[in-house]
Design an enzyme around this catalytic site. Structure first.
Site, PDB file in Angstrom:
ATOM      1  N   ASP A 281       4.532   0.566  11.988  1.00 32.78           N
ATOM      2  CA  ASP A 281       3.346  -0.116  11.453  1.00 32.78           C
ATOM      3  C   ASP A 281       3.253  -1.570  11.908  1.00 32.78           C
ATOM      4  OD1 ASP A 281       3.307   1.586   8.222  1.00 32.78           O
ATOM      5  OD2 ASP A 281       2.773   2.214  10.239  1.00 32.78           O
TER       6      ASP A 281
ATOM      7  N   LYS B  12       0.842  -1.206   0.000  1.00 32.68           N
ATOM      8  CA  LYS B  12       0.000   0.000   0.000  1.00 32.68           C
ATOM      9  C   LYS B  12       0.875   1.252   0.000  1.00 32.68           C
ATOM     10  CE  LYS B  12      -1.728   1.631   4.032  1.00 32.68           C
ATOM     11  NZ  LYS B  12      -1.460   3.053   4.290  1.00 32.68           N
ATOM     12  N   ASN B  13       1.894   1.262   0.884  1.00 31.90           N
ATOM     13  CA  ASN B  13       2.670   2.490   1.075  1.00 31.90           C
ATOM     14  C   ASN B  13       3.685   2.736  -0.028  1.00 31.90           C
ATOM     15  OD1 ASN B  13       1.111   2.915   3.263  1.00 31.90           O
ATOM     16  ND2 ASN B  13       2.651   2.325   4.771  1.00 31.90           N
TER      17      ASN B  13
ATOM     18  N   ARG C  56      -8.669  -0.412   4.339  1.00 33.16           N
ATOM     19  CA  ARG C  56      -7.801   0.580   3.688  1.00 33.16           C
ATOM     20  C   ARG C  56      -6.493  -0.059   3.238  1.00 33.16           C
ATOM     21  NH1 ARG C  56      -6.635   5.718   7.024  1.00 33.16           N
ATOM     22  NH2 ARG C  56      -5.372   5.936   5.136  1.00 33.16           N
TER      23      ARG C  56
ATOM     24  N   CYS D 286      -5.139  12.589  12.388  1.00 32.82           N
ATOM     25  CA  CYS D 286      -5.808  11.284  12.281  1.00 32.82           C
ATOM     26  C   CYS D 286      -5.674  10.640  13.660  1.00 32.82           C
ATOM     27  CB  CYS D 286      -5.148  10.430  11.212  1.00 32.82           C
ATOM     28  SG  CYS D 286      -3.540   9.830  11.711  1.00 32.82           S
TER      29      CYS D 286
HETATM   30  C1  EPZ Z   1       4.132   6.831   6.156  1.00 33.46           C
HETATM   31  O1  EPZ Z   1       3.400   7.891   6.734  1.00 33.46           O
HETATM   32  C2  EPZ Z   1       3.183   5.642   6.096  1.00 33.46           C
HETATM   33  N1  EPZ Z   1       2.015   5.990   5.278  1.00 33.46           N
HETATM   34  C3  EPZ Z   1       2.720   5.260   7.501  1.00 33.46           C
HETATM   35  O2  EPZ Z   1       1.930   4.075   7.377  1.00 33.46           O
HETATM   36  C4  EPZ Z   1       3.952   4.932   8.332  1.00 33.46           C
HETATM   37  O3  EPZ Z   1       3.537   4.641   9.653  1.00 33.46           O
HETATM   38  C5  EPZ Z   1       4.906   6.134   8.340  1.00 33.46           C
HETATM   39  O4  EPZ Z   1       5.261   6.462   6.975  1.00 33.46           O
HETATM   40  C6  EPZ Z   1       6.193   5.845   9.099  1.00 33.46           C
HETATM   41  O5  EPZ Z   1       6.820   4.729   8.538  1.00 33.46           O
HETATM   42  C7  EPZ Z   1       2.127   5.956   3.928  1.00 33.46           C
HETATM   43  O6  EPZ Z   1       3.178   5.681   3.376  1.00 33.46           O
HETATM   44  C8  EPZ Z   1       0.871   6.267   3.160  1.00 33.46           C
HETATM   45  P1  EPZ Z   1       6.286  10.245   8.239  1.00 33.46           P
HETATM   46  P2  EPZ Z   1       4.019   9.400   6.731  1.00 33.46           P
HETATM   47  O7  EPZ Z   1       6.262  11.426   7.330  1.00 33.46           O
HETATM   48  O8  EPZ Z   1       4.696   9.636   5.435  1.00 33.46           O
HETATM   49  C9  EPZ Z   1       5.718  13.496  11.695  1.00 33.46           C
HETATM   50  C10 EPZ Z   1       0.068   2.689   7.654  1.00 33.46           C
HETATM   51  O9  EPZ Z   1      -0.435   2.135   8.632  1.00 33.46           O
HETATM   52  N2  EPZ Z   1       5.902  14.472  10.612  1.00 33.46           N
HETATM   53  O10 EPZ Z   1       7.512   9.412   8.315  1.00 33.46           O
HETATM   54  O11 EPZ Z   1       2.956  10.323   7.163  1.00 33.46           O
HETATM   55  C11 EPZ Z   1       4.386  12.765  11.549  1.00 33.46           C
HETATM   56  O12 EPZ Z   1       3.353  13.502  12.161  1.00 33.46           O
HETATM   57  C12 EPZ Z   1       0.539   4.126   7.765  1.00 33.46           C
HETATM   58  O13 EPZ Z   1       0.224   2.152   6.528  1.00 33.46           O
HETATM   59  C13 EPZ Z   1       5.964  15.825  10.931  1.00 33.46           C
HETATM   60  O14 EPZ Z   1       5.860  16.216  12.097  1.00 33.46           O
HETATM   61  O15 EPZ Z   1       5.094   9.243   7.884  1.00 33.46           O
HETATM   62  C14 EPZ Z   1       4.641  11.466  12.254  1.00 33.46           C
HETATM   63  O16 EPZ Z   1       4.473  11.653  13.659  1.00 33.46           O
HETATM   64  C15 EPZ Z   1       0.303   4.694   9.135  1.00 33.46           C
HETATM   65  N3  EPZ Z   1       6.118  16.734   9.931  1.00 33.46           N
HETATM   66  C16 EPZ Z   1       6.111  11.193  11.963  1.00 33.46           C
HETATM   67  O17 EPZ Z   1       6.694  12.454  11.581  1.00 33.46           O
HETATM   68  C17 EPZ Z   1       6.240  16.345   8.613  1.00 33.46           C
HETATM   69  O18 EPZ Z   1       6.405  17.215   7.734  1.00 33.46           O
HETATM   70  C18 EPZ Z   1       6.329  10.180  10.835  1.00 33.46           C
HETATM   71  O19 EPZ Z   1       5.799  10.745   9.677  1.00 33.46           O
HETATM   72  C19 EPZ Z   1       6.177  14.965   8.309  1.00 33.46           C
HETATM   73  C20 EPZ Z   1       6.016  14.048   9.322  1.00 33.46           C
END
Ligand code: EPZ
Length: 427
Positions: free
Chosen positions: A308, A22-23, A400, A117
């Site tokens: 995850d 998915k990701n 999802r 979320c």
């Molecule tokens: C991706 O989310 C995945 N989703 C998530 O999978 C996964 O948990 C996550 O990466 C970490 O591996 C998809 O790929 C669609 P991040 P993403 O940017 O890109 C904070 C699932 O279950 N952050 O690495 O959103 C953020 O709030 C989902 O499949 C900022 O503060 O992850 C989070 O706390 C859940 N500012 C942390 O960093 C930013 O600009 C990790 O976010 C970006 C992120």
């Protein structure tokens, strides 16, 4: 409402082949905007998030042919808008992945601000800071983010404060069309990012270092459409491997369709817990553990333990001979699953971003609510070994990211079914 009903105590046997990741698929779909024409993606998971991303692309003027259940032919030649509508971004945060490609294609993007979320604020400040370094200007009003790079983008050095997956992806997808070279330092290293960089390079991009903390992108004038196969879903695989460690019969179960190297830390931690695993080229065989040793877990960016898989491994810890500490470092609110597992008899105490898990002898079936995609799947897995019946609701979360989750579990011998029950809370 639809729920998933699980009867505990049925041993798992045979094998399961996981779907595409998915990701990865969601970002590959967004990246097709960078290459006008028809890009064909194979091994695409048939899940609701992919359907939502399809709607986002169609809203931007693309057309999508569903060649078969797992093959999409995405024609972006007709893309004529750079606005990702609020209702779709609100539905799926991953829609923000179109920002980089829209900037690369049109020099503009209008994205609804992603709401929070169940996992936390889910900000995109690092996406914005990085893109500003490339020369993109931003304005926010009325719940929308307007990104403008109509004068083009210039390659530069960007150091990410945190190895954000989404920020790394958006920066790569914008930088492939910037003038000059961009270097991203402290880049995320997830396998899904390597898959994205591989497809972009097949399209004519010049990206080096994907999968390492330093990614270098030399901007190019154009990209061409390709055919690309989505990598297997390591998190779906990990979910079934945990199920096997808890409930497989004597011969174990085989989980195929993914690269075990993409789950290195998970498999290593499971072996430290005393779980027997055999790695193959395309998957893993796992046997039920008679005894699970307690092991502490810290979720970290890849190659650290993936957030995850936190809920799934917590089910293992809940059955361990002793106490484990699971620390969630990625999201500020990803322990809601724990409170549902406690309703099934687990002994877990939350202290800030630590979950202290004392192993118990057994779990009991209960009515539980999926807090998010992975927590929901982990509750179903817990139901496999719980005494009696477990009803998991809010299963739209599971749909999802898990294709035919019940069917795959039934194929392994589990007693799992989707049933309609009256929603007593409905007025
Ligand atoms: C991706 O989310 C995945 N989703 C998530 O999978 C996964 O948990 C996550 O990466 C970490 O591996 C998809 O790929 C669609 P991040 P993403 O940017 O890109 C904070 C699932 O279950 N952050 O690495 O959103 C953020 O709030 C989902 O499949 C900022 O503060 O992850 C989070 O706390 C859940 N500012 C942390 O960093 C930013 O600009 C990790 O976010 C970006 C992120």
């Amino acid at each position: 409402m639809d729920i998933i009903r699980v009867q505990g105590g049925h041993a798992l046997t045979g094998g399961v082949h996981v779907s595409g990741a998915k990701n990865s698929a969601l970002k590959l779909m967004a990246a097709t905007l960078l290459a006008p024409g028809v890009t064909t993606l194979t091994n695409v998971p048939n899940i609701s998030d992919v359907h939502v991303m399809g709607k986002v692309l169609k809203g931007l003027g693309c057309t999508i042919e569903v060649v078969d259940e797992h093959t999409l032919a995405i024609d972006t030649s007709g893309a004529n808008s750079w606005e990702a509508p609020y209702e779709l971004v609100a539905k799926m945060r991953a829609s923000t992945a179109v920002m980089g490609p829209l900037l690369g294609r049109f020099g503009r993007a209008k994205i609804a601000m992603p709401g929070g979320c169940n996992l936390g604020a889910r900000k995109i400040d690092m996406h914005i800071l990085g893109l500003e370094a490339l020369g993109v200007s931003f304005d926010t009003s009325h719940g929308y983010i307007f990104a403008d790079a109509h004068e083009g983008m210039s390659g530069t050095m960007v150091t990410l404060e945190f190895a954000s997956v989404g920020a790394t992806e958006n920066l790569i997808m914008a930088a492939v069309r910037a003038k000059g070279t961009t270097v991203i330092d402290n880049a995320a290293r997830e396998p899904e990012i390597v898959d994205l960089a591989n497809m972009l390079n097949e399209m004519g991009a010049k990206i080096q270092g994907a999968g390492t903390p330093v990614v270098e992108i030399e901007g190019v004038d154009e990209l061409h459409p390709v055919e690309h196969r989505v990598i297997g879903d390591r998190i779906e695989a990990g979910t079934f491997i945990v199920a096997g460690a808890l409930a497989a019969d004597g011969d174990g179960i085989e989980v195929t369709g993914f690269n075990p190297h993409h789950l290195g830390m998970v498999l290593k931690k499971m072996e430290l817990m005393g779980i027997r695993l055999e790695r193959g080229v395309d998957g893993v065989r796992v046997w039920r553990a008679d005894r699970i040793a307690p092991v502490d877990i810290q979720t970290l960016p890849f190659p650290g333990f993936p957030t995850d898989m936190q809920a799934q491994v917590m089910v293992l810890s809940a059955m361990a001979d002793g106490s484990s500490v699971i620390t969630e470092n990625i999201f500020e609110n990803r322990f809601m699953f724990a409170s549902e597992l406690v309703r099934m008899g687990a002994d877990i105490r939350i202290e800030s971003h630590h979950a202290i898990v004392h192993g118990v002898k057994s779990l009991s079936g209960a009515q539980v609510v999926s807090p998010d995609l992975r927590g929901g799947a982990a509750l179903v897995v817990a139901g496999l070994i719980a005494e009696g019946e477990t009803d998991v609701s809010a299963i739209h979360h599971i749909d999802r990211g898990y294709e035919r989750f019940c069917d795959k579990l039934v194929g392994l011998g589990a007693s799992v079914e989707r049933v309609q029950v009256p929603d007593l809370a409905e007025d």
